[in-house]
Motif scaffolding. Structure first.
Motif, PDB file in Angstrom:
ATOM      1  N   ASN A 119       0.815  -1.212   0.000  1.00  0.00           N
ATOM      2  CA  ASN A 119       0.000   0.000   0.000  1.00  0.00           C
ATOM      3  C   ASN A 119       0.851   1.266   0.000  1.00  0.00           C
ATOM      4  N   ASP A 126      -6.538  -4.881  -3.087  1.00  0.00           N
ATOM      5  CA  ASP A 126      -7.948  -5.068  -2.799  1.00  0.00           C
ATOM      6  C   ASP A 126      -8.524  -6.187  -3.666  1.00  0.00           C
ATOM      7  N   THR A 155     -10.631  -6.371  -5.873  1.00  0.00           N
ATOM      8  CA  THR A 155     -11.392  -5.763  -6.963  1.00  0.00           C
ATOM      9  C   THR A 155     -10.604  -5.885  -8.259  1.00  0.00           C
ATOM     10  N   SER A 214      -7.992  -2.930  -8.642  1.00  0.00           N
ATOM     11  CA  SER A 214      -6.777  -3.041  -7.836  1.00  0.00           C
ATOM     12  C   SER A 214      -5.856  -4.129  -8.354  1.00  0.00           C
ATOM     13  N   MET A 236      -2.672 -11.736  -0.601  1.00  0.00           N
ATOM     14  CA  MET A 236      -3.893 -11.149  -0.050  1.00  0.00           C
ATOM     15  C   MET A 236      -4.187 -11.708   1.328  1.00  0.00           C
ATOM     16  N   LYS A 262      -7.811  -8.355   3.108  1.00  0.00           N
ATOM     17  CA  LYS A 262      -8.730  -7.933   2.049  1.00  0.00           C
ATOM     18  C   LYS A 262      -9.467  -9.132   1.462  1.00  0.00           C
ATOM     19  N   SER A 292     -11.304 -11.309   5.776  1.00  0.00           N
ATOM     20  CA  SER A 292     -11.539 -10.162   6.651  1.00  0.00           C
ATOM     21  C   SER A 292     -11.660 -10.579   8.115  1.00  0.00           C
TER      22      SER A 292
END
Length: 218
Positions: free
Chosen positions: A140, A166, A168, A171, A185, A188, A191
């Motif tokens: 990030n 993310d 998505t 991303s 990951m 994200k 969770s």
């Protein structure tokens, strides 16, 4: 399995899920949910007092019911930790930083070593220590533009951002367009809410969707 083959498995999967949970049974059930979704390479993270015991239990279950699953360990910060998890039969070792002494221990054991890097110097040191696959952390902070800027300096090096990816299309595509070989990951994908609820069906479904998204983008 040889380091190069494990590296290739991560590359082919395209997304490396990573997680930790204090409870042994929950850790095992999360791994099973990821496996049902199609995941064949998982990074468990060394982020709690129960990590080693949990990992050993996960390896036993893997051997019994998921023999084609590669189970590695992340957040390894020193030689002692590396030796403990190599003894526990970790398939690969991932570090948040680049430590030459850890690189030697992992390489001597014939396992894949993926160090964490944040600067060009980090990547150069990792490469000098034999790394062919590095984790860009924290992703990030670095962003896809960092990959675009440095990838030509390190031909043949594979990059995997962790943090800041993310679940998505926008991303994930931004990272792949920049030149990464995979994306790591954690929260994200898995969770805090899903882990707290022990909602394994949702974890499975979310993971399946992300894998399909990654394959489509690649």
């Amino acid at each position: 399995m040889e380091p190069n083959k494990i590296s290739e498995c991560i590359y082919e999967q395209g997304m490396l899920p990573l997680f930790y949970h204090d409870e042994k049974e929950v850790s095992i059930e999360i791994a099973k949910a990821l496996y049902r979704a199609g995941v064949r390479v998982i990074e468990y993270t060394n982020r709690g007092e129960a990590a080693l015991e949990n990992f050993m239990a996960m390896i036993r279950v893997r051997n019994e019911t998921m023999p084609d699953l590669l189970l590695g360990i992340g957040t390894i910060k020193n030689v002692e930790q590396a030796e403990d998890y190599l003894a526990a039969k970790a398939d690969f070792i991932i570090c948040p930083v680049t430590i030459p002494a850890v690189a030697k221990v992992v390489h001597d054991a014939g396992k894949l070593w993926i160090p964490g890097c944040m600067t060009v110097t980090d990547i150069a040191v990792a490469e000098d220590c034999g790394a062919k696959f590095v984790k860009l952390f924290p992703g990030n902070i670095l962003g896809p533009a960092f990959v675009s800027s440095v990838k030509d300096i390190f031909p043949g090096m594979r990059f995997m951002p962790t943090g800041g990816v993310d679940a998505t299309r926008e991303s994930i595509a931004s990272w792949y367009n920049a030149g990464v070989s995979a994306v790591g990951m954690g929260s994200k994908l898995l969770s805090v809410a899903l882990l707290a609820a022990k909602d394994y069906a949702a974890i499975e479904e979310n993971t399946r969707k992300v894998l399909e998204l990654v394959n489509d983008i690649k």
